[in-house]
Design an enzyme around this catalytic site. Structure first.
Site, PDB file in Angstrom:
ATOM      1  N   ARG A   1       0.839  -1.201   0.000  1.00 40.61           N
ATOM      2  CA  ARG A   1       0.000   0.000   0.000  1.00 40.61           C
ATOM      3  C   ARG A   1       0.878   1.256   0.000  1.00 40.61           C
ATOM      4  NH1 ARG A   1      -2.530   4.007   2.731  1.00 40.61           N
ATOM      5  NH2 ARG A   1      -4.802   4.098   2.802  1.00 40.61           N
TER       6      ARG A   1
ATOM      7  N   ASP B   1     -12.705  -2.560  -3.736  1.00 42.87           N
ATOM      8  CA  ASP B   1     -13.600  -1.994  -2.735  1.00 42.87           C
ATOM      9  C   ASP B   1     -14.999  -1.918  -3.312  1.00 42.87           C
ATOM     10  OD1 ASP B   1     -13.344  -0.691   0.063  1.00 42.87           O
ATOM     11  OD2 ASP B   1     -14.776   0.558  -1.015  1.00 42.87           O
TER      12      ASP B   1
END
Ligand code: 1CP
Length: 349
Positions: free
Chosen positions: A37, A74
């Site tokens: 990330r 997501d």
């Protein structure tokens, strides 16, 4: 591959061990996730770069004996593709720059085309399938229309989503217009993920349980049914099992089981035995340990796993999971204890 124990359990066929995966298994509790990330620069970049999304999807599969991988993405990719502008700040959660508040905002929305507007998701699915080499099946997913509408109206997370509820109460026609365009978007998005290689599909109705019973039926269940029915009428999606997870909606289990889905996800506020007694043979069940169990000792984790397996009983049709996503503060070694306990304690004795 269709013989993998995860897919067999979703079809309620006998398995050699209870299959297990964990909601948010690729996430912040893993140091390797935090490293990728950081390299991506932002959560949204991570989602939108298929190579990086593939890398983090595979991280928990490399570490543990998990029985399924879930696409790293997501639920808010759909609102983002509709032009609402998604960002996710470290620690504050997702934010949409342009929430929809008026009839005109909602009338202007159109369903994104998965292979153009959400191409990065389809590319990630194809890449992950290639890199998984059929080790375990890949789950694709989307948010439920109600849950997506909550974020689209509010623009961010909320404890009560009061703005979304107010719109549903004051102007139900406009709310239905929003839910309809989102439901059509979700249906084609899921079908495209199946066509790209996802072997099971899951719909997250995280905020369904916020609704009073009549509102649940009108604003959540109706659209979950539409999605389940539409996936059955689509060529590829038809043979791809659909898991519905309506958190906090145990009052509606029978109705959820009648939507045409293959399995229901359960939170931890109902026992697996009680849920099974209510839905019978209609659907498989996925769940449902309280994520807080992962903060307890290895001995306590094993006791809870044993209890959950006993609650479900010696029947086909159980996919072990938590009752909601794993939290970032969990020790990765406790996750191993859980996964190994599921396999060991469900082995034929
Ligand atoms: O900072 C970070 O790295 C972002 C944290 C994060 C992660 C790891 C977000 C932002 N999303 C994700 C990944 C994610 N989200 C997955 C990946 C696959 C997996 O390993 O399971 C999945 C399936 C989701 C789905 C999702 N996003 C849901 C439904 C499931 C659930 O947890 O109820 C919801 C409600 C969201 C919105 C969202 N996105 C991110 C956060 C922190 C949230 C929740 C915000 C809130 O509580 O309102």
């Amino acid at each position: 591959m269709s013989d993998h124990r995860f897919l067999r359990a979703l079809r309620r066929e006998p398995v050699d061990r209870t299959p297990v995966w964990i909601m948010r298994q690729a996430g912040r509790y893993l140091p390797e996730y935090r490293a990728t990330r950081a390299r991506a620069g932002s959560f949204v970049n991570l989602c939108k770069t298929p190579e990086l999304a593939c890398e983090v999807t595979l991280q928990p599969i490399a570490r543990y004996a998990l029985d399924a991988a879930i696409l790293f993405s997501d639920i808010l990719t759909i609102p983002d593709a509709m032009g609402l502008g998604l960002s996710v700040e470290e620690g504050t959660g997702p934010r949409l720059a342009k929430p929809v508040r008026t009839h005109a905002d909602i009338a202007a929305l159109t369903a994104p085309d998965p292979e153009t507007d959400l191409r990065y998701v389809m590319d990630a699915v194809r890449l992950i399938r290639r890199e998984l080499h059929d080790k375990v099946p890949l789950i694709g997913f989307a948010g439920s229309p109600w849950t997506l509408a909550c974020y689209m109206i509010e623009g961010q997370g909320s404890a009560s989503f009061a703005r979304a509820k107010a719109l549903a109460l004051e102007d139900p026609a406009t709310m239905h217009r929003l839910l309809d365009v989102v439901a059509r978007s979700v249906a084609v998005y899921l079908a495209a993920q199946a066509a790209a290689g996802a072997q099971a599909l899951m719909v997250f109705d995280t905020w369904g349980g916020l609704l009073a019973p009549d509102m649940f039926r009108e604003f959540s269940l109706r659209y979950l049914t539409q999605i389940a029915q539409s996936s059955q009428s689509h060529n590829v999606a038809k043979s791809t099992p659909l898991i519905l997870f309506s958190k906090g909606a145990n009052a509606h289990l029978e109705a959820l089981a009648d939507t045409g889905c293959a399995a229901l996800g359960l939170d931890w506020t109902i026992s697996l035995g009680a849920a099974r007694a209510r839905v019978g043979q209609r659907v498989a069940l996925q769940g449902n340990l309280d994520p807080a169990v992962l903060h307890a000792s290895p001995t306590a984790i094993r006791t809870q796993v044993k209890q959950a397996l006993a609650d479900f009983g010696p029947h086909p049709g159980h996919v072990f999971n938590l009752g909601h996503g794993i939290t970032p503060d969990v020790d990765p070694e406790r996750v191993r204890v859980l996964i190994d306990a599921v396999h060991e304690l469900s082995a034929p004795g």
